[in-house]
Design a protein around this motif. Structure first.
Motif, PDB file in Angstrom:
ATOM      1  N   ALA A  31       0.826  -1.208   0.000  1.00 15.02           N
ATOM      2  CA  ALA A  31       0.000   0.000   0.000  1.00 15.02           C
ATOM      3  C   ALA A  31       0.862   1.260   0.000  1.00 15.02           C
ATOM      4  N   VAL A  32       1.916   1.268   0.804  1.00 14.20           N
ATOM      5  CA  VAL A  32       2.806   2.432   0.846  1.00 14.20           C
ATOM      6  C   VAL A  32       3.496   2.626  -0.497  1.00 14.20           C
ATOM      7  N   VAL A  33       3.975   1.529  -1.086  1.00 18.33           N
ATOM      8  CA  VAL A  33       4.634   1.627  -2.393  1.00 18.33           C
ATOM      9  C   VAL A  33       3.654   2.128  -3.451  1.00 18.33           C
ATOM     10  N   PHE A  34       2.426   1.621  -3.450  1.00 20.32           N
ATOM     11  CA  PHE A  34       1.433   2.067  -4.426  1.00 20.32           C
ATOM     12  C   PHE A  34       1.083   3.537  -4.241  1.00 20.32           C
ATOM     13  N   LEU A  35       0.985   3.994  -2.993  1.00 19.12           N
ATOM     14  CA  LEU A  35       0.700   5.410  -2.745  1.00 19.12           C
ATOM     15  C   LEU A  35       1.844   6.297  -3.248  1.00 19.12           C
ATOM     16  N   LEU A  36       3.075   5.896  -2.955  1.00 18.84           N
ATOM     17  CA  LEU A  36       4.218   6.677  -3.420  1.00 18.84           C
ATOM     18  C   LEU A  36       4.330   6.661  -4.942  1.00 18.84           C
ATOM     19  N   THR A  37       4.070   5.498  -5.541  1.00 19.26           N
ATOM     20  CA  THR A  37       4.114   5.398  -7.001  1.00 19.26           C
ATOM     21  C   THR A  37       3.034   6.266  -7.633  1.00 19.26           C
ATOM     22  N   GLY A  38       1.839   6.246  -7.055  1.00 22.06           N
ATOM     23  CA  GLY A  38       0.763   7.090  -7.566  1.00 22.06           C
ATOM     24  C   GLY A  38       1.099   8.561  -7.460  1.00 22.06           C
ATOM     25  N   PHE A  39       1.694   8.957  -6.353  1.00 23.85           N
ATOM     26  CA  PHE A  39       2.096  10.351  -6.166  1.00 23.85           C
ATOM     27  C   PHE A  39       3.163  10.744  -7.181  1.00 23.85           C
ATOM     28  N   THR A  51       5.108  17.053 -16.966  1.00 25.57           N
ATOM     29  CA  THR A  51       5.355  16.872 -18.401  1.00 25.57           C
ATOM     30  C   THR A  51       4.092  16.989 -19.237  1.00 25.57           C
ATOM     31  N   GLY A  52       2.940  16.676 -18.648  1.00 19.58           N
ATOM     32  CA  GLY A  52       1.693  16.692 -19.412  1.00 19.58           C
ATOM     33  C   GLY A  52       1.596  15.549 -20.410  1.00 19.58           C
ATOM     34  N   SER A  53       2.405  14.526 -20.231  1.00 18.19           N
ATOM     35  CA  SER A  53       2.469  13.428 -21.194  1.00 18.19           C
ATOM     36  C   SER A  53       2.165  12.103 -20.521  1.00 18.19           C
ATOM     37  N   ASP A  54       1.201  11.374 -21.071  1.00 17.06           N
ATOM     38  CA  ASP A  54       0.929  10.027 -20.580  1.00 17.06           C
ATOM     39  C   ASP A  54       2.073   9.081 -20.912  1.00 17.06           C
ATOM     40  N   ASN A  55       2.727   9.327 -22.036  1.00 16.19           N
ATOM     41  CA  ASN A  55       3.849   8.470 -22.429  1.00 16.19           C
ATOM     42  C   ASN A  55       4.979   8.534 -21.409  1.00 16.19           C
ATOM     43  N   MET A  56       5.248   9.699 -20.861  1.00 15.73           N
ATOM     44  CA  MET A  56       6.306   9.815 -19.852  1.00 15.73           C
ATOM     45  C   MET A  56       5.963   9.025 -18.596  1.00 15.73           C
ATOM     46  N   VAL A  57       4.684   8.982 -18.246  1.00 10.96           N
ATOM     47  CA  VAL A  57       4.261   8.188 -17.092  1.00 10.96           C
ATOM     48  C   VAL A  57       4.501   6.711 -17.367  1.00 10.96           C
ATOM     49  N   LEU A  58       4.180   6.249 -18.565  1.00 11.18           N
ATOM     50  CA  LEU A  58       4.426   4.852 -18.917  1.00 11.18           C
ATOM     51  C   LEU A  58       5.913   4.535 -18.928  1.00 11.18           C
ATOM     52  N   TYR A  59       6.719   5.472 -19.412  1.00 11.00           N
ATOM     53  CA  TYR A  59       8.163   5.258 -19.395  1.00 11.00           C
ATOM     54  C   TYR A  59       8.689   5.185 -17.961  1.00 11.00           C
ATOM     55  N   LEU A  60       8.170   6.031 -17.082  1.00 10.47           N
ATOM     56  CA  LEU A  60       8.561   5.995 -15.680  1.00 10.47           C
ATOM     57  C   LEU A  60       8.215   4.652 -15.048  1.00 10.47           C
ATOM     58  N   LEU A  61       7.006   4.170 -15.293  1.00  9.45           N
ATOM     59  CA  LEU A  61       6.598   2.878 -14.740  1.00  9.45           C
ATOM     60  C   LEU A  61       7.443   1.740 -15.301  1.00  9.45           C
TER      61      LEU A  61
END
Length: 108
Positions: free
Chosen positions: A54-62, A71-81
């Motif tokens: 839960a803590v990891v998911f909260l931090l990842t979501g943040f 960035t305003g980019s969904d692609n950057m979020v996917l690259y981060l993940l």
């Protein structure tokens, strides 16, 4: 990464279904692994595991929210993940190589 290459609804639906089935398969084995490993301490171990998740998911979501807003980019979020998953894979690989070179079991 395939999500960034195709914008079709069918690709998204098919990949989401495949990833959902794989995720369900992984999550169904968590209880078995914890039960076998910790036996009578299963409730404590599994509760600790769920709290850490839960803590990891909260931090990842943040973090993904910050990246999306910056960035305003969904692609950057996917690259981060993808990078985050890659870090996990590399650390697991290092653990397995270390365990095999020192003749220790990965799952004691």
């Amino acid at each position: 990464m395939v999500f960034t290459l195709h914008s079709s609804l069918w690709w998204f639906a098919a990949l989401s279904a495949i990833l959902g089935v794989l995720r369900c398969t992984i999550h169904s084995y968590y209880c078995l692994v914890f039960c076998e490993r910790y036996g009578p301490r299963f409730p404590t171990a599994f509760t600790l595991f769920m709290v850490v998740c839960a803590v990891v998911f909260l931090l990842t979501g943040f973090l993904t929210g910050l990246v999306k807003n910056y960035t305003g980019s969904d692609n950057m979020v996917l690259y981060l993940l993808t990078v985050m998953c890659g870090c996990c894979s590399v650390s697991w690989l290092i653990e397995i190589v270390h365990a095999r070179t020192t003749n220790k079991s990965v799952h004691k």
